[in-house]
Design a protein around this motif. Structure first.
Motif, PDB file in Angstrom:
ATOM      1  N   MET A   1       0.810  -1.223   0.000  1.00  0.00           N
ATOM      2  CA  MET A   1       0.000   0.000   0.000  1.00  0.00           C
ATOM      3  C   MET A   1       0.842   1.271   0.000  1.00  0.00           C
ATOM      4  O   MET A   1       0.314   2.357  -0.185  1.00  0.00           O
ATOM      5  CB  MET A   1      -0.904   0.018   1.244  1.00  0.00           C
ATOM      6  CG  MET A   1      -2.062  -0.943   1.224  1.00  0.00           C
ATOM      7  SD  MET A   1      -3.003  -0.791   2.794  1.00  0.00           S
ATOM      8  CE  MET A   1      -4.512  -1.672   2.375  1.00  0.00           C
ATOM      9  N   ASN A   2       2.146   1.135   0.280  1.00  0.00           N
ATOM     10  CA  ASN A   2       3.052   2.286   0.424  1.00  0.00           C
ATOM     11  C   ASN A   2       2.638   3.174   1.599  1.00  0.00           C
ATOM     12  O   ASN A   2       2.659   4.401   1.514  1.00  0.00           O
ATOM     13  CB  ASN A   2       3.098   3.122  -0.865  1.00  0.00           C
ATOM     14  CG  ASN A   2       4.229   4.130  -0.851  1.00  0.00           C
ATOM     15  OD1 ASN A   2       5.316   3.860  -0.337  1.00  0.00           O
ATOM     16  ND2 ASN A   2       3.994   5.310  -1.403  1.00  0.00           N
ATOM     17  N   ARG A   3       2.316   2.541   2.722  1.00  0.00           N
ATOM     18  CA  ARG A   3       1.884   3.296   3.904  1.00  0.00           C
ATOM     19  C   ARG A   3       3.059   3.813   4.732  1.00  0.00           C
ATOM     20  O   ARG A   3       2.885   4.642   5.622  1.00  0.00           O
ATOM     21  CB  ARG A   3       0.972   2.424   4.778  1.00  0.00           C
ATOM     22  CG  ARG A   3      -0.379   2.140   4.191  1.00  0.00           C
ATOM     23  CD  ARG A   3      -1.206   3.390   4.049  1.00  0.00           C
ATOM     24  NE  ARG A   3      -1.673   3.888   5.354  1.00  0.00           N
ATOM     25  CZ  ARG A   3      -2.296   5.047   5.523  1.00  0.00           C
ATOM     26  NH1 ARG A   3      -2.513   5.847   4.500  1.00  0.00           N
ATOM     27  NH2 ARG A   3      -2.694   5.422   6.727  1.00  0.00           N
ATOM     28  N   CYS A   4       4.249   3.286   4.525  1.00  0.00           N
ATOM     29  CA  CYS A   4       5.480   3.813   5.156  1.00  0.00           C
ATOM     30  C   CYS A   4       5.526   3.623   6.672  1.00  0.00           C
ATOM     31  O   CYS A   4       6.154   4.419   7.382  1.00  0.00           O
ATOM     32  CB  CYS A   4       5.675   5.292   4.801  1.00  0.00           C
ATOM     33  SG  CYS A   4       5.822   5.597   3.027  1.00  0.00           S
ATOM     34  N   TYR A   5       4.861   2.614   7.189  1.00  0.00           N
ATOM     35  CA  TYR A   5       5.022   2.206   8.582  1.00  0.00           C
ATOM     36  C   TYR A   5       4.703   0.715   8.656  1.00  0.00           C
ATOM     37  O   TYR A   5       4.089   0.150   7.745  1.00  0.00           O
ATOM     38  CB  TYR A   5       4.114   2.995   9.536  1.00  0.00           C
ATOM     39  CG  TYR A   5       2.640   2.957   9.179  1.00  0.00           C
ATOM     40  CD1 TYR A   5       1.821   1.875   9.526  1.00  0.00           C
ATOM     41  CD2 TYR A   5       2.062   4.018   8.489  1.00  0.00           C
ATOM     42  CE1 TYR A   5       0.482   1.852   9.202  1.00  0.00           C
ATOM     43  CE2 TYR A   5       0.719   4.001   8.150  1.00  0.00           C
ATOM     44  CZ  TYR A   5      -0.073   2.914   8.506  1.00  0.00           C
ATOM     45  OH  TYR A   5      -1.407   2.886   8.154  1.00  0.00           O
ATOM     46  N   THR A   6       5.143   0.078   9.732  1.00  0.00           N
ATOM     47  CA  THR A   6       4.852  -1.338   9.951  1.00  0.00           C
ATOM     48  C   THR A   6       3.760  -1.491  10.999  1.00  0.00           C
ATOM     49  O   THR A   6       3.397  -0.540  11.701  1.00  0.00           O
ATOM     50  CB  THR A   6       6.105  -2.081  10.429  1.00  0.00           C
ATOM     51  OG1 THR A   6       6.475  -1.560  11.722  1.00  0.00           O
ATOM     52  CG2 THR A   6       7.261  -1.904   9.453  1.00  0.00           C
ATOM     53  N   LYS A   7       3.277  -2.695  11.102  1.00  0.00           N
ATOM     54  CA  LYS A   7       2.293  -3.011  12.139  1.00  0.00           C
ATOM     55  C   LYS A   7       2.859  -2.686  13.512  1.00  0.00           C
ATOM     56  O   LYS A   7       2.169  -2.089  14.351  1.00  0.00           O
ATOM     57  CB  LYS A   7       1.923  -4.505  12.055  1.00  0.00           C
ATOM     58  CG  LYS A   7       1.072  -5.019  13.211  1.00  0.00           C
ATOM     59  CD  LYS A   7       0.858  -6.519  13.102  1.00  0.00           C
ATOM     60  CE  LYS A   7       0.077  -7.061  14.299  1.00  0.00           C
ATOM     61  NZ  LYS A   7      -0.143  -8.524  14.206  1.00  0.00           N
ATOM     62  N   GLU A   8       4.100  -3.051  13.737  1.00  0.00           N
ATOM     63  CA  GLU A   8       4.715  -2.834  15.044  1.00  0.00           C
ATOM     64  C   GLU A   8       4.862  -1.339  15.357  1.00  0.00           C
ATOM     65  O   GLU A   8       4.632  -0.903  16.493  1.00  0.00           O
ATOM     66  CB  GLU A   8       6.094  -3.503  15.083  1.00  0.00           C
ATOM     67  CG  GLU A   8       6.051  -5.034  15.063  1.00  0.00           C
ATOM     68  CD  GLU A   8       5.707  -5.605  13.701  1.00  0.00           C
ATOM     69  OE1 GLU A   8       5.250  -6.771  13.639  1.00  0.00           O
ATOM     70  OE2 GLU A   8       5.883  -4.895  12.679  1.00  0.00           O
ATOM     71  N   GLN A   9       5.217  -0.556  14.351  1.00  0.00           N
ATOM     72  CA  GLN A   9       5.333   0.894  14.544  1.00  0.00           C
ATOM     73  C   GLN A   9       3.979   1.524  14.846  1.00  0.00           C
ATOM     74  O   GLN A   9       3.864   2.403  15.700  1.00  0.00           O
ATOM     75  CB  GLN A   9       5.958   1.536  13.291  1.00  0.00           C
ATOM     76  CG  GLN A   9       7.427   1.223  13.124  1.00  0.00           C
ATOM     77  CD  GLN A   9       7.952   1.662  11.767  1.00  0.00           C
ATOM     78  OE1 GLN A   9       7.215   1.723  10.779  1.00  0.00           O
ATOM     79  NE2 GLN A   9       9.252   1.953  11.705  1.00  0.00           N
ATOM     80  N   TYR A  10       2.948   1.071  14.146  1.00  0.00           N
ATOM     81  CA  TYR A  10       1.605   1.587  14.397  1.00  0.00           C
ATOM     82  C   TYR A  10       1.148   1.256  15.811  1.00  0.00           C
ATOM     83  O   TYR A  10       0.616   2.118  16.530  1.00  0.00           O
ATOM     84  CB  TYR A  10       0.615   1.018  13.372  1.00  0.00           C
ATOM     85  CG  TYR A  10      -0.779   1.597  13.498  1.00  0.00           C
ATOM     86  CD1 TYR A  10      -1.192   2.652  12.701  1.00  0.00           C
ATOM     87  CD2 TYR A  10      -1.694   1.092  14.429  1.00  0.00           C
ATOM     88  CE1 TYR A  10      -2.465   3.202  12.816  1.00  0.00           C
ATOM     89  CE2 TYR A  10      -2.956   1.635  14.561  1.00  0.00           C
ATOM     90  CZ  TYR A  10      -3.339   2.690  13.751  1.00  0.00           C
ATOM     91  OH  TYR A  10      -4.601   3.230  13.887  1.00  0.00           O
ATOM     92  N   LEU A  11       1.348   0.013  16.235  1.00  0.00           N
ATOM     93  CA  LEU A  11       0.933  -0.394  17.581  1.00  0.00           C
ATOM     94  C   LEU A  11       1.691   0.392  18.653  1.00  0.00           C
ATOM     95  O   LEU A  11       1.108   0.794  19.667  1.00  0.00           O
ATOM     96  CB  LEU A  11       1.166  -1.893  17.772  1.00  0.00           C
ATOM     97  CG  LEU A  11       0.172  -2.823  17.057  1.00  0.00           C
ATOM     98  CD1 LEU A  11       0.638  -4.269  17.146  1.00  0.00           C
ATOM     99  CD2 LEU A  11      -1.230  -2.676  17.640  1.00  0.00           C
TER     100      LEU A  11
END
Length: 499
Positions: free
Chosen positions: A318-328
């Motif tokens: 998606m080119n969202r520029c963050y990971t799941k871990e960073q979001y959490l």
């Protein structure tokens, strides 16, 4: 507001000005003369209808369209059989386009009965070349088409439409212009949206917005603060700062002011009671912004933080520029620093390449973050975006996985919203709830004689319905939340401030 725009003082004999917005005032004055002439010929008011599709930014643009129409003498109506109808369109999902095409077919029937009727389209949908081609081929009765970048030229374009025949099309691919001080007709006298920036630089692979709204352009902080001060003087108590990604505000300005710094300045405005904003991209949400929200007495306890997906594989695609871990980690930090914050989000199910295992990653994030609400969408293929050329997920599988995500969202959100039961909270009273204002409903809520059912919005964005005096609309009232009904509350007016 903007009564300083006096069309009687526009000297039409001097010709068209070169500077904006003076040029648009000139065309407003010309348009007003034209409207007055047509009113005299018809022996009745000339009516106009603005129909809005899409987001809060579109809604704010429509207020500008309405402001110009009213300033030039049109009588506004919600009936689409008006003398002038304009659709302010959205193109985030394909079904939004299809809805507009369907409505245009109905307008064609109205126009056949009233050949003098004018039909216009503007907004994100009109920025697509394929849409313009289809309008010319299949909807030639449309009189005016313009895009997101030249909305400020609406008065000029409408006047030109009345001067000629056939379809007038003016769509710019890009612009760096921001034109201030145009008429605005607000939907609510006590709250208003404020554009602080336009466009988007993120290029998420599923999203058409950067292509139709252009690159990021931030308004000057001085102009933003000036507009808010005028709104507050006009009775506004709550403002919402609007941008595709407000967290990147100021990056193209010479003074380099950040969004957090802008919020600090907005908070200083006397008379302003509430501040909201959207939308925030997780990759740009700074520690400084969290601190400003934590310390603020006016910023509402609600943050919309789009997730879109919980799988690192899908987030990268998606080119969202963050990971799941960073979001959490970010969500945990926000909740730690601002315990009473309400977090909401956007989630897409069925992005190309997404597997059931990827969807489980999204569900895992939902369970860990515990959103107060979430807007959940099935992926919509948008021609012109990178994701459109990726391998699509079978529709049958998408719906099955979507139901799982929706169920999880609803379960977690209900428990989050229910935690406020019994508390006293402040609510901005937005309207009289006409649909539920029966004697039975009022009696069940122990309403006093003369009271009506009101609808208010809490700082955390939750809705509450409670009995009270009609003159409370537009004011902030204290309400005891007596009964949680899933995603909204029933309450009672509380005559003392919360402790």
């Amino acid at each position: 507001m903007y009564d300083v725009i006096d069309l009687d003082r526009v000297d039409l004999g001097m010709g068209e000005p070169t500077d904006e917005p003076q040029k648009q005032y000139y065309y407003m004055a010309l348009l007003r003369k034209l409207v007055e002439k047509k009113k005299a010929e018809l022996g009745r008011p000339l009516t106009a209808c603005v129909v809005t599709f899409g987001c809060q930014m579109n809604a704010r643009d429509s207020e500008k369209l309405c402001g110009i129409l009213k300033k030039t003498g049109f009588t506004m109506t919600e009936e689409e059989q008006a003398d002038f109808v304009i659709y302010n369109t959205c193109t985030v999902r394909d079904n939004a386009n299809q809805k507009v095409y369907g409505r245009l077919g109905v307008l064609n029937g109205y126009k056949k009965k009233n050949p003098e009727m004018k039909v216009a389209l503007c907004g994100c949908m009109t920025q697509e070349e394929s849409v313009i081609a289809k309008l010319k081929e299949s909807y030639p009765f449309v009189d005016l088409v313009f895009g997101t970048h030249n909305l400020y030229r609406f008065a000029e374009l409408l006047w030109r439409t009345y001067q000629g025949k056939g379809m007038l099309v003016e769509v710019w691919k890009e612009t760096d212009r921001i034109v201030e001080d145009l008429p605005v007709d607000r939907k609510y006298p006590f709250k208003s949206g404020i554009n602080i920036m336009f466009g988007c630089n993120n290029f998420c692979t599923y999203c058409i917005v950067p292509y139709v709204r252009g690159r990021e352009r931030s308004r000057s902080p001085r102009e933003i603060l000036r507009e808010i001060e005028k709104l507050v003087a006009d009775g506004v108590v709550e403002i919402m700062l609007l941008g595709q990604n407000v967290n990147s505000y100021g990056k193209n300005l010479e003074d380099g002011i950040s969004f957090a710094q802008l919020l600090r300045e907005v908070e200083k405005i006397e008379g302003l009671q509430r501040i909201r904003f959207m939308t925030s991209h997780p990759k740009d949400l700074s520690d400084e912004l969290i601190q400003v929200m934590k310390e603020s007495k006016k910023i509402c306890r609600h943050l919309h933080l789009p997730l879109q997906a919980g799988s690192n594989k899908i987030l990268k695609a998606m080119n969202r520029c963050y990971t799941k871990e960073q979001y959490l980690a970010l969500a945990e930090k926000i909740r730690r620093e601002i315990p009473d914050i309400a977090l909401t989000t956007d989630i897409i199910v069925g992005f190309p390449g997404e597997t059931p295992e990827d969807v489980q990653e999204t569900i895992d994030v939902i369970k860990k973050v515990q959103y107060d609400n979430a807007f959940t969408f099935i992926y919509s293929k948008r021609t012109g975006t990178p994701a459109a050329s990726m391998e699509q997920v079978p529709e049958s599988l998408v719906h099955e996985e979507f139901d799982k995500v929706l169920k999880c969202v609803q379960e977690t959100a209900r428990s989050r919203v229910a935690r406020y039961e019994g508390q006293v909270m402040d609510a901005l009273v937005e309207e009289i709830n006409e649909g539920s204002n029966s004697e039975e409903a009022l009696k069940a809520l122990d309403a006093a004689p003369g009271e009506v059912l009101l609808t208010g919005r809490l700082s955390n964005n939750t809705i509450v319905h409670f009995p009270g005096d009609a003159d409370l609309v537009g004011q902030i009232a204290y309400v005891k939340l007596t009964q949680c009904k899933g995603f909204y509350y029933l309450g009672k007016r509380y005559n003392e401030e919360k402790t």
